[in-house]
Design a protein around this motif. Structure first.
Motif, PDB file in Angstrom:
ATOM      1  N   LEU A  86       0.821  -1.207   0.000  1.00  0.00           N
ATOM      2  CA  LEU A  86       0.000   0.000   0.000  1.00  0.00           C
ATOM      3  C   LEU A  86       0.858   1.262   0.000  1.00  0.00           C
ATOM      4  O   LEU A  86       0.602   2.207  -0.741  1.00  0.00           O
ATOM      5  N   ARG A  97       2.427   1.811  -3.356  1.00  0.00           N
ATOM      6  CA  ARG A  97       1.478   2.349  -4.332  1.00  0.00           C
ATOM      7  C   ARG A  97       1.273   3.851  -4.099  1.00  0.00           C
ATOM      8  O   ARG A  97       1.277   4.656  -5.017  1.00  0.00           O
ATOM      9  N   ARG A  98       1.110   4.231  -2.822  1.00  0.00           N
ATOM     10  CA  ARG A  98       0.845   5.632  -2.517  1.00  0.00           C
ATOM     11  C   ARG A  98       2.044   6.507  -2.896  1.00  0.00           C
ATOM     12  O   ARG A  98       1.885   7.591  -3.443  1.00  0.00           O
ATOM     13  N   ASP A 157       1.999   6.956  -6.533  1.00  0.00           N
ATOM     14  CA  ASP A 157       1.010   7.975  -6.890  1.00  0.00           C
ATOM     15  C   ASP A 157       1.600   9.375  -6.796  1.00  0.00           C
ATOM     16  O   ASP A 157       1.268  10.261  -7.561  1.00  0.00           O
ATOM     17  N   LEU A 158       2.460   9.552  -5.800  1.00  0.00           N
ATOM     18  CA  LEU A 158       3.062  10.861  -5.577  1.00  0.00           C
ATOM     19  C   LEU A 158       4.321  11.034  -6.419  1.00  0.00           C
ATOM     20  O   LEU A 158       5.071  11.986  -6.252  1.00  0.00           O
ATOM     21  N   GLY A 159       4.568  10.079  -7.279  1.00  0.00           N
ATOM     22  CA  GLY A 159       5.706  10.178  -8.182  1.00  0.00           C
ATOM     23  C   GLY A 159       7.033   9.775  -7.571  1.00  0.00           C
ATOM     24  O   GLY A 159       8.090  10.093  -8.102  1.00  0.00           O
ATOM     25  N   TYR A 171      -5.246  10.097  -7.438  1.00  0.00           N
ATOM     26  CA  TYR A 171      -3.961  10.064  -8.137  1.00  0.00           C
ATOM     27  C   TYR A 171      -4.067   9.154  -9.353  1.00  0.00           C
ATOM     28  O   TYR A 171      -3.323   9.268 -10.296  1.00  0.00           O
ATOM     29  N   SER A 172      -4.999   8.206  -9.257  1.00  0.00           N
ATOM     30  CA  SER A 172      -5.133   7.207 -10.301  1.00  0.00           C
ATOM     31  C   SER A 172      -6.560   6.686 -10.233  1.00  0.00           C
ATOM     32  O   SER A 172      -7.223   6.841  -9.213  1.00  0.00           O
ATOM     33  N   ASN A 231      -7.306   3.745 -10.129  1.00  0.00           N
ATOM     34  CA  ASN A 231      -7.250   2.522  -9.344  1.00  0.00           C
ATOM     35  C   ASN A 231      -7.224   2.894  -7.867  1.00  0.00           C
ATOM     36  O   ASN A 231      -6.205   3.322  -7.349  1.00  0.00           O
ATOM     37  N   PRO A 232      -8.360   2.782  -7.159  1.00  0.00           N
ATOM     38  CA  PRO A 232      -8.468   3.383  -5.822  1.00  0.00           C
ATOM     39  C   PRO A 232      -7.828   2.584  -4.690  1.00  0.00           C
ATOM     40  O   PRO A 232      -7.767   1.356  -4.756  1.00  0.00           O
ATOM     41  N   LEU A 233      -7.353   3.306  -3.697  1.00  0.00           N
ATOM     42  CA  LEU A 233      -6.838   2.686  -2.472  1.00  0.00           C
ATOM     43  C   LEU A 233      -7.795   2.920  -1.317  1.00  0.00           C
ATOM     44  O   LEU A 233      -7.975   2.089  -0.454  1.00  0.00           O
ATOM     45  N   SER A 234      -8.393   4.131  -1.257  1.00  0.00           N
ATOM     46  CA  SER A 234      -9.253   4.444  -0.120  1.00  0.00           C
ATOM     47  C   SER A 234     -10.679   4.660  -0.604  1.00  0.00           C
ATOM     48  O   SER A 234     -10.955   4.690  -1.795  1.00  0.00           O
ATOM     49  N   GLU A 275     -11.569   7.651  -2.882  1.00  0.00           N
ATOM     50  CA  GLU A 275     -11.100   7.468  -4.253  1.00  0.00           C
ATOM     51  C   GLU A 275     -12.023   6.522  -5.021  1.00  0.00           C
ATOM     52  O   GLU A 275     -12.240   6.681  -6.220  1.00  0.00           O
ATOM     53  N   GLN A 325       3.211  20.491 -10.427  1.00  0.00           N
ATOM     54  CA  GLN A 325       3.452  19.047 -10.270  1.00  0.00           C
ATOM     55  C   GLN A 325       2.961  18.301 -11.499  1.00  0.00           C
ATOM     56  O   GLN A 325       2.256  17.302 -11.398  1.00  0.00           O
ATOM     57  N   GLU A 339       4.222  16.391 -13.822  1.00  0.00           N
ATOM     58  CA  GLU A 339       4.582  15.013 -14.152  1.00  0.00           C
ATOM     59  C   GLU A 339       3.636  14.012 -13.499  1.00  0.00           C
ATOM     60  O   GLU A 339       3.062  13.148 -14.148  1.00  0.00           O
ATOM     61  N   ARG A 340       3.446  14.198 -12.176  1.00  0.00           N
ATOM     62  CA  ARG A 340       2.595  13.250 -11.452  1.00  0.00           C
ATOM     63  C   ARG A 340       1.141  13.404 -11.851  1.00  0.00           C
ATOM     64  O   ARG A 340       0.401  12.430 -11.944  1.00  0.00           O
ATOM     65  N   TYR A 379       2.780   1.473 -15.642  1.00  0.00           N
ATOM     66  CA  TYR A 379       3.216   2.747 -15.082  1.00  0.00           C
ATOM     67  C   TYR A 379       4.438   3.288 -15.831  1.00  0.00           C
ATOM     68  O   TYR A 379       4.492   4.463 -16.216  1.00  0.00           O
ATOM     69  N   LYS A 416       4.939   6.649 -17.949  1.00  0.00           N
ATOM     70  CA  LYS A 416       5.966   7.590 -17.505  1.00  0.00           C
ATOM     71  C   LYS A 416       6.819   8.050 -18.681  1.00  0.00           C
ATOM     72  O   LYS A 416       7.140   9.239 -18.794  1.00  0.00           O
ATOM     73  N   GLU A 444      -6.853   5.155   4.602  1.00  0.00           N
ATOM     74  CA  GLU A 444      -6.873   4.046   3.659  1.00  0.00           C
ATOM     75  C   GLU A 444      -7.278   2.712   4.275  1.00  0.00           C
ATOM     76  O   GLU A 444      -8.000   1.949   3.660  1.00  0.00           O
TER      77      GLU A 444
END
Lengths: 74, 668
Positions: free
Chosen positions: A22, A25-26, A29-31, B56-57, B59-62, B65, B88, B90-91, B245, B249, B415
């Motif tokens: 986890l 992954r996070r 997400d933040l690069g 952020y994507s 594909n959720p974590l929490s 999202e 920011q 790039e991200r 990913y 990128k 999360e």
């Protein structure tokens, strides 16, 4: 290793796979991933979290996770 | 036309939403302010705008999202408005590429150009637009600059991306996409390419969606075959998701190369502030000093004098005015008593605290807007970790100081389910603004010299009890699973007067509205209960129905210092809304002439009993609205009942210790 870094020191992540799924992954997400340059901004006392900076963005994460990230000093 | 607003957390989506729709939604400077979708109508009525939680994507974590992914799967989205943080890029572009794969008309709002410029980042928007194939409009969401152009672009062009395939994922994956697309023909309206890529990335929501359309076994085989093929082809790739990913990128790097110029790097002010507020040793003391200043201003320096002035107006001219009016229209005794003793006492007694509550809300808004909130989470993480929570859980708790309901909602950004449940259960222990009038009355009557300190002690007590309980719950009910703490620390922003005021007003108006509706109706009802009794109307208050109800519970409250029917009755009404406690007390202890409730209280309470009473109010029960929110968020009757029962138990035990212990030490 990242654990031994002090505030202000810079490094490049070479292996992040030992960190929990986890968290990995996070951070992604933040690069922040393998190859990212990171700088330790501050280290909280009593084994508290560390604040790192990568690409102008600050992220807080726990010390024990930071210690699992392999970093080479630059 | 329905337009969805999407972007990374804390990129200013809600600010832009407010600017485009003219509505006002909750804005803050930390990740996860918006936890569910909100709908607004464009100022020029071209359609509806949907504000979604930051992701952020896809594909959720929490859970917050997950709201976005579900929205994408289940609802009819006409257009996407993707907000990017220019500093920011790039991200942010990782999400953009996923959105473009969704194959709906899209456009990009490039926000925080000013921040990017300060960092020496120059972006060529035309070039960016050309490569991505969709319009790119620079905006400053906070001030509303560029919003007109944005609306114009949204309403005129159709904005289907002119580029079809932004990312080529290599032969293996592309074949996989084709294979899945064949299976999906005629079965779904969504882009098969998008579904396939999300599935390969391990998106659970998409997997569930596709399992209804295609035999689940086939899906699993397809993904695992792809993964092994990719691993065979590239030795250093760890997973399919990782491979995808990296492909994205590479594309992003090319995009940036063509459209972004780095001029120079300057150390932003943020870092200089951070060197102080998240300093190893100063971090915690600075947080405590901030809290102390907030309480001194709310209770001592500014709030109380203002409340006193308002109280003077309400008990003086306003009451006199009503008396006169009632005299002129020859109102009956019943109506006279209802208005003067019921409504003015009940509603007025709550309204008096409007200044203090607005000051408190102002400070909470300031903390949210400036970016300090995320730093507090960082500073607190070590303590929270030791009790089985994480630093992020502190944000819902801080918001809970304003009102527990949004506090509990804010727990969605956590999360792991265990930590989230725990935060939901413990947030009601945070002393919300509705409890503040009770403290204000009691400290005014019993602890004149140390008002702010006594109140601060209650707030701290709430936190300490929450932390201790967290430790106990971790050891017993909710045994530990993986904990996750990664938090984005946004750059500091100078809060704007206008947005601060709006944010404060938005929180405070609920309090005023509640006084006009809920407390108004409640006051009438309570007054009637105190006016009528088993022996008819206009009975002595001690013989009223209210007294009878209160007397049922009074003996139980005797050991903790306030075994009167008055206290029992006000505690019962307090379950409906905590403000009701004070309006009930104002009605029960109604004093016509110049005496005040504060003066009268000293006949009924000792200082020790008063403190015990305040602690009881702090902990004893989540109010009705909070209990309903707990039920909604946990989806479990069991946990909702638990949150009420454990609170009652803890409150009783703690007050017993305080009151009986205090008596042993000779305090009264």
């Amino acid at each position: 290793m990242f654990g031994s870094f002090k505030a202000g020191e810079k490094g490049k992540i070479i292996n992040i796979s030992k960190v929990g799924r986890l968290v990995q992954r996070r951070l992604l997400d933040l690069g922040i991933t393998e190859g990212s340059e990171v700088c330790v901004k501050c280290v909280m006392p009593f084994g508290g979290p560390v604040m790192i900076e990568s690409c102008g963005q600050c992220v807080g994460l726990r010390r024990k996770e930071a210690c699992l990230i392999e970093v080479e000093r630059i | 036309m329905e337009i969805a607003l999407i972007g990374n957390p804390n990129t200013g989506k809600t600010s832009l939403f407010n600017n485009l729709t003219g509505s006002y939604e909750y804005v803050g400077n930390w990740s996860g302010v918006t936890v569910e979708k909100k709908v607004g109508v464009f100022k020029n009525h071209i359609g509806k705008l949907i504000d979604l939680p930051g992701i952020y994507s896809l594909n959720p974590l929490s859970k917050d999202e997950g709201v976005v992914t579900t929205y994408f799967l289940e609802e009819q989205v006409d257009r996407l408005l993707n907000i990017l943080d220019a500093s920011q890029l790039e991200r942010n572009l990782h999400l953009t590429l996923q959105l473009l794969e969704y194959e709906k008309p899209a456009l990009i709002g490039l926000n925080m150009i000013d921040v990017a410029n300060n960092r020496g980042i120059k972006i060529n928007t035309d070039k960016l637009s050309q490569i991505l194939g969709v319009p790119v409009v620079p905006v400053v969401a906070r001030s509303g600059k560029g919003c007109d152009t944005l609306i114009e672009v949204i309403s005129t062009s159709s904005n289907h991306s002119k580029v079809k395939k932004h990312v080529y994922y290599g032969k293996v994956i592309e074949d996989g996409i084709t294979k899945l697309s064949m299976e999906l023909i005629g079965k779904t309206d969504h882009s098969p390419r998008w579904l396939a890529i999300q599935l390969f990335e391990g998106n659970e929501y998409i997997h569930r969606y596709l399992s209804d359309l295609i035999e689940p076994n086939k899906l699993v085989t397809l993904v695992s075959n792809l993964e092994s093929a990719i691993k065979e082809e590239n030795g250093n790739i760890k997973s399919l998701a990782n491979y995808i990913y990296l492909k994205r990128k590479k594309v992003i790097e090319k995009v940036l190369e063509a459209s972004v110029q780095k001029v120079s790097t300057i150390v932003p002010l943020s870092e200089r502030i951070d060197a102080i507020v998240t300093n190893r040793y100063l971090g915690m003391p600075i947080f405590l000093i901030c809290m102390y200043l907030m309480f001194m201003l709310t209770f001592d320096w500014l709030g109380t004098p203002l409340s006193d002035v308002l109280d003077g107006i309400l008990t003086g001219p306003v009451t006199a005015g009503f008396e006169k009016l009632l005299g002129v229209i020859h109102a009956s005794d019943f109506i006279h008593a209802l208005i003067i003793e019921g409504l003015i006492a009940g509603v007025g007694g709550v309204l008096v605290f409007v200044p203090q509550i607005f000051i408190l809300f102002f400070f909470i808004s300031l903390l949210e807007d400036s970016g300090y909130m995320a730093r507090v989470a960082l500073v607190m993480d070590r303590i929270m970790e030791s009790v089985g929570l994480n630093g992020k859980a502190f944000i819902p708790m801080m918001i809970g100081f304003g009102c527990n309901v949004p506090g509990i909602m804010a727990a969605r950004t956590i999360e792991t389910p265990r930590e989230r449940l725990m935060t939901i259960l413990l947030t009601p222990l945070m002393s919300c603004s509705a409890r503040l009038p009770v403290y204000a009355i009691f400290v005014g009557a019993f602890f004149v010299g140390h008002k702010a300190l006594v109140v601060l002690s209650l707030y701290v007590l709430g936190i300490v009890v929450a932390l201790l309980l967290a430790k106990i719950f971790t050891k017993t009910l909710l045994k530990s699973e993986a904990s996750l703490f990664v938090i984005e620390l946004p750059p500091y922003r100078l809060p704007q007067v206008q947005s601060l005021w709006r944010s404060t007003w938005d929180k405070g108006k609920g309090f005023v509205r509640k006084a006009g509706t809920f407390i108004f109706a409640g006051s009438v009802f309570i007054w009637l209960l105190s006016y009528a009794g088993p022996n008819g109307l206009k009975v002595d208050m001690d013989d009223s129905f209210l007294a009878a109800i209160g007397n049922l519970f009074a003996p139980v409250l005797e050991p903790i210092g306030f075994g009167t029917w008055q206290a029992a009755a006000s505690l019962i009404t307090g379950f409906l809304a905590k403000e009701a406690i004070i309006s009930t007390m104002n009605i029960i202890y109604f004093v016509p002439e110049n005496a005040s409730l504060q003066g009268l209280l000293s006949d009924f309470y000792t200082p020790l009993a008063a403190y015990s009473f305040m602690v009881f109010i702090l902990l004893y029960i989540p109010c009705l609205a909070t209990a309903a929110t707990i039920y909604k968020e946990t989806g479990s009757k069991k946990w909702t009942a638990f949150s009420i029962l454990y609170a009652l138990f803890i409150a009783y035990v703690l007050c017993l210790v305080i009151y009986q212990g205090g008596k042993l030490f000779g305090l009264v």
